[in-house]
Design a protein around this motif. Structure first.
Motif, PDB file in Angstrom:
ATOM      1  N   LEU A 161       0.828  -1.207   0.000  1.00 45.08           N
ATOM      2  CA  LEU A 161       0.000   0.000   0.000  1.00 45.08           C
ATOM      3  C   LEU A 161       0.862   1.257   0.000  1.00 45.08           C
ATOM      4  CD1 LEU A 161      -2.839  -0.986   2.498  1.00 45.08           C
ATOM      5  CD2 LEU A 161      -3.078  -0.589   0.034  1.00 45.08           C
ATOM      6  N   ALA A 162       1.909   1.260   0.814  1.00 44.58           N
ATOM      7  CA  ALA A 162       2.804   2.424   0.867  1.00 44.58           C
ATOM      8  C   ALA A 162       3.475   2.641  -0.481  1.00 44.58           C
ATOM      9  CB  ALA A 162       3.853   2.240   1.963  1.00 44.58           C
ATOM     10  N   LEU A 163       3.897   1.563  -1.116  1.00 43.41           N
ATOM     11  CA  LEU A 163       4.524   1.662  -2.435  1.00 43.41           C
ATOM     12  C   LEU A 163       3.523   2.216  -3.454  1.00 43.41           C
ATOM     13  CD1 LEU A 163       7.004   1.133  -4.204  1.00 43.41           C
ATOM     14  CD2 LEU A 163       6.149  -1.186  -4.548  1.00 43.41           C
ATOM     15  N   ALA A 164       2.308   1.711  -3.416  1.00 43.45           N
ATOM     16  CA  ALA A 164       1.283   2.192  -4.341  1.00 43.45           C
ATOM     17  C   ALA A 164       0.984   3.666  -4.104  1.00 43.45           C
ATOM     18  CB  ALA A 164       0.003   1.364  -4.188  1.00 43.45           C
ATOM     19  N   GLU A 165       0.903   4.075  -2.833  1.00 49.06           N
ATOM     20  CA  GLU A 165       0.619   5.475  -2.526  1.00 49.06           C
ATOM     21  C   GLU A 165       1.745   6.391  -2.976  1.00 49.06           C
ATOM     22  OE1 GLU A 165      -0.118   5.397   1.663  1.00 49.06           O
ATOM     23  OE2 GLU A 165      -2.213   4.843   1.410  1.00 49.06           O
ATOM     24  N   SER A 166       2.978   5.930  -2.860  1.00 47.05           N
ATOM     25  CA  SER A 166       4.114   6.784  -3.216  1.00 47.05           C
ATOM     26  C   SER A 166       4.419   6.761  -4.710  1.00 47.05           C
ATOM     27  CB  SER A 166       5.353   6.382  -2.430  1.00 47.05           C
ATOM     28  OG  SER A 166       5.786   5.097  -2.818  1.00 47.05           O
ATOM     29  N   SER A 167       3.783   5.854  -5.453  1.00 46.15           N
ATOM     30  CA  SER A 167       4.083   5.738  -6.874  1.00 46.15           C
ATOM     31  C   SER A 167       3.430   6.828  -7.706  1.00 46.15           C
ATOM     32  CB  SER A 167       3.642   4.371  -7.399  1.00 46.15           C
ATOM     33  OG  SER A 167       2.227   4.320  -7.473  1.00 46.15           O
ATOM     34  N   GLY A 168       2.480   7.537  -7.110  1.00 49.07           N
ATOM     35  CA  GLY A 168       1.770   8.549  -7.871  1.00 49.07           C
ATOM     36  C   GLY A 168       0.745   7.949  -8.810  1.00 49.07           C
ATOM     37  N   PHE A 169       0.495   6.674  -8.678  1.00 42.94           N
ATOM     38  CA  PHE A 169      -0.439   5.973  -9.549  1.00 42.94           C
ATOM     39  C   PHE A 169      -1.843   6.553  -9.432  1.00 42.94           C
ATOM     40  CE2 PHE A 169      -1.901   2.612 -12.124  1.00 42.94           C
ATOM     41  CZ  PHE A 169      -3.098   2.170 -11.601  1.00 42.94           C
ATOM     42  N   VAL A 170      -2.240   6.896  -8.227  1.00 41.90           N
ATOM     43  CA  VAL A 170      -3.578   7.422  -7.997  1.00 41.90           C
ATOM     44  C   VAL A 170      -3.468   8.886  -7.616  1.00 41.90           C
ATOM     45  CG1 VAL A 170      -5.636   7.258  -6.554  1.00 41.90           C
ATOM     46  CG2 VAL A 170      -4.451   5.192  -7.259  1.00 41.90           C
ATOM     47  N   ASP A 171      -4.145   9.704  -8.396  1.00 37.99           N
ATOM     48  CA  ASP A 171      -4.135  11.126  -8.053  1.00 37.99           C
ATOM     49  C   ASP A 171      -5.541  11.616  -7.734  1.00 37.99           C
ATOM     50  OD1 ASP A 171      -5.111  10.954 -10.598  1.00 37.99           O
ATOM     51  OD2 ASP A 171      -3.754  12.441 -11.470  1.00 37.99           O
ATOM     52  N   GLN A 172      -6.464  10.679  -7.520  1.00 38.42           N
ATOM     53  CA  GLN A 172      -7.823  11.033  -7.158  1.00 38.42           C
ATOM     54  C   GLN A 172      -7.938  11.265  -5.656  1.00 38.42           C
ATOM     55  OE1 GLN A 172      -9.520   7.384  -8.781  1.00 38.42           O
ATOM     56  NE2 GLN A 172     -10.940   8.669  -9.946  1.00 38.42           N
ATOM     57  N   SER A 173      -8.867  12.120  -5.307  1.00 39.28           N
ATOM     58  CA  SER A 173      -9.163  12.313  -3.889  1.00 39.28           C
ATOM     59  C   SER A 173     -10.042  11.148  -3.427  1.00 39.28           C
ATOM     60  CB  SER A 173      -9.909  13.626  -3.668  1.00 39.28           C
ATOM     61  OG  SER A 173     -11.233  13.521  -4.187  1.00 39.28           O
ATOM     62  N   PRO A 174     -10.132  10.931  -2.125  1.00 37.08           N
ATOM     63  CA  PRO A 174     -11.024   9.870  -1.643  1.00 37.08           C
ATOM     64  C   PRO A 174     -12.469  10.074  -2.109  1.00 37.08           C
ATOM     65  CG  PRO A 174      -9.531  10.525   0.098  1.00 37.08           C
ATOM     66  CD  PRO A 174      -9.324  11.491  -1.045  1.00 37.08           C
ATOM     67  N   ALA A 175     -12.934  11.313  -2.143  1.00 37.52           N
ATOM     68  CA  ALA A 175     -14.306  11.587  -2.590  1.00 37.52           C
ATOM     69  C   ALA A 175     -14.488  11.220  -4.057  1.00 37.52           C
ATOM     70  CB  ALA A 175     -14.646  13.053  -2.365  1.00 37.52           C
ATOM     71  N   GLU A 176     -13.478  11.499  -4.883  1.00 41.75           N
ATOM     72  CA  GLU A 176     -13.556  11.141  -6.302  1.00 41.75           C
ATOM     73  C   GLU A 176     -13.563   9.632  -6.480  1.00 41.75           C
ATOM     74  OE1 GLU A 176     -11.229  14.910  -8.381  1.00 41.75           O
ATOM     75  OE2 GLU A 176     -10.060  13.305  -7.440  1.00 41.75           O
ATOM     76  N   MET A 177     -12.751   8.927  -5.689  1.00 41.81           N
ATOM     77  CA  MET A 177     -12.732   7.468  -5.769  1.00 41.81           C
ATOM     78  C   MET A 177     -14.085   6.888  -5.378  1.00 41.81           C
ATOM     79  SD  MET A 177      -9.135   6.159  -4.284  1.00 41.81           S
ATOM     80  CE  MET A 177      -7.949   7.435  -3.989  1.00 41.81           C
ATOM     81  N   LEU A 178     -14.664   7.407  -4.299  1.00 42.58           N
ATOM     82  CA  LEU A 178     -15.958   6.920  -3.829  1.00 42.58           C
ATOM     83  C   LEU A 178     -17.015   7.131  -4.898  1.00 42.58           C
ATOM     84  CD1 LEU A 178     -17.687   5.717  -1.603  1.00 42.58           C
ATOM     85  CD2 LEU A 178     -17.941   8.018  -0.648  1.00 42.58           C
ATOM     86  N   SER A 179     -16.997   8.307  -5.516  1.00 43.65           N
ATOM     87  CA  SER A 179     -17.950   8.601  -6.588  1.00 43.65           C
ATOM     88  C   SER A 179     -17.784   7.623  -7.745  1.00 43.65           C
ATOM     89  CB  SER A 179     -17.753  10.043  -7.062  1.00 43.65           C
ATOM     90  OG  SER A 179     -18.591  10.305  -8.157  1.00 43.65           O
ATOM     91  N   GLU A 180     -16.543   7.337  -8.118  1.00 47.46           N
ATOM     92  CA  GLU A 180     -16.277   6.394  -9.203  1.00 47.46           C
ATOM     93  C   GLU A 180     -16.766   4.997  -8.849  1.00 47.46           C
ATOM     94  OE1 GLU A 180     -12.357   4.455 -11.260  1.00 47.46           O
ATOM     95  OE2 GLU A 180     -12.286   6.601 -10.816  1.00 47.46           O
ATOM     96  N   PHE A 181     -16.521   4.558  -7.619  1.00 46.91           N
ATOM     97  CA  PHE A 181     -16.977   3.241  -7.189  1.00 46.91           C
ATOM     98  C   PHE A 181     -18.507   3.157  -7.221  1.00 46.91           C
ATOM     99  CE2 PHE A 181     -12.861   2.959  -4.604  1.00 46.91           C
ATOM    100  CZ  PHE A 181     -12.216   2.265  -5.597  1.00 46.91           C
ATOM    101  N   LYS A 182     -19.171   4.218  -6.772  1.00 50.34           N
ATOM    102  CA  LYS A 182     -20.644   4.224  -6.765  1.00 50.34           C
ATOM    103  C   LYS A 182     -21.199   4.146  -8.180  1.00 50.34           C
ATOM    104  CE  LYS A 182     -21.460   6.525  -2.369  1.00 50.34           C
ATOM    105  NZ  LYS A 182     -22.019   7.715  -1.710  1.00 50.34           N
ATOM    106  N   LYS A 183     -20.536   4.840  -9.125  1.00 55.16           N
ATOM    107  CA  LYS A 183     -20.976   4.766 -10.522  1.00 55.16           C
ATOM    108  C   LYS A 183     -20.853   3.333 -11.026  1.00 55.16           C
ATOM    109  CE  LYS A 183     -19.555   9.388 -11.885  1.00 55.16           C
ATOM    110  NZ  LYS A 183     -18.559  10.146 -12.671  1.00 55.16           N
ATOM    111  N   ASP A 184     -19.748   2.668 -10.690  1.00 56.75           N
ATOM    112  CA  ASP A 184     -19.535   1.290 -11.125  1.00 56.75           C
ATOM    113  C   ASP A 184     -20.578   0.348 -10.551  1.00 56.75           C
ATOM    114  OD1 ASP A 184     -17.352   2.004 -12.660  1.00 56.75           O
ATOM    115  OD2 ASP A 184     -15.866   1.395 -11.168  1.00 56.75           O
ATOM    116  N   LEU A 185     -21.058   0.623  -9.343  1.00 55.60           N
ATOM    117  CA  LEU A 185     -22.063  -0.226  -8.718  1.00 55.60           C
ATOM    118  C   LEU A 185     -23.403  -0.104  -9.427  1.00 55.60           C
ATOM    119  CD1 LEU A 185     -21.339   0.298  -4.915  1.00 55.60           C
ATOM    120  CD2 LEU A 185     -20.895  -1.751  -6.269  1.00 55.60           C
ATOM    121  N   ASN A 186     -23.679   1.061  -9.979  1.00 51.24           N
ATOM    122  CA  ASN A 186     -24.948   1.304 -10.632  1.00 51.24           C
ATOM    123  C   ASN A 186     -25.003   0.768 -12.055  1.00 51.24           C
ATOM    124  OD1 ASN A 186     -26.047   2.606  -8.388  1.00 51.24           O
ATOM    125  ND2 ASN A 186     -25.149   4.550  -8.967  1.00 51.24           N
ATOM    126  N   ARG A 187     -23.904   0.303 -12.575  1.00 56.39           N
ATOM    127  CA  ARG A 187     -23.883  -0.209 -13.967  1.00 56.39           C
ATOM    128  C   ARG A 187     -24.405  -1.598 -14.051  1.00 56.39           C
ATOM    129  NH1 ARG A 187     -18.071   2.049 -15.991  1.00 56.39           N
ATOM    130  NH2 ARG A 187     -18.567   4.206 -15.715  1.00 56.39           N
TER     131      ARG A 187
END
Length: 76
Positions: free
Chosen positions: A50-76
């Motif tokens: 997790l620390a490696l993933a966080e420091s890799s810059g792979f994700v630049d979304q905020s937690p709120a943006e991630m949650l919104s994306e996950f909710k959209k995926d659930l509705n599909r």
């Protein structure tokens, strides 16, 4: 398997004894201690990944943006 001798506080010894007796998942305190160590080692690996993933810059979304994306995926 190597044998070890460890000293426990009275509280920790009582907790281990209670876990063995109440859970029924372990035959003795040694099995429980080995399981606790395995779980701690697994948690270390997960935390390092997790620390490696966080420091890799792979994700630049905020937690709120991630949650919104996950909710959209659930509705599909």
């Amino acid at each position: 398997m190597p044998r070890q001798s460890i000293t426990l506080t009275d509280k920790n010894d009582a907790w281990l004894k209670n876990q063995v007796e109440e859970s029924g998942d372990y035959a003795n305190k040694s099995e429980l201690v080995n399981d606790l160590i395995r779980r701690a080692r697994r948690a270390e690996v997960i935390n390092r990944k997790l620390a490696l993933a966080e420091s890799s810059g792979f994700v630049d979304q905020s937690p709120a943006e991630m949650l919104s994306e996950f909710k959209k995926d659930l509705n599909r």
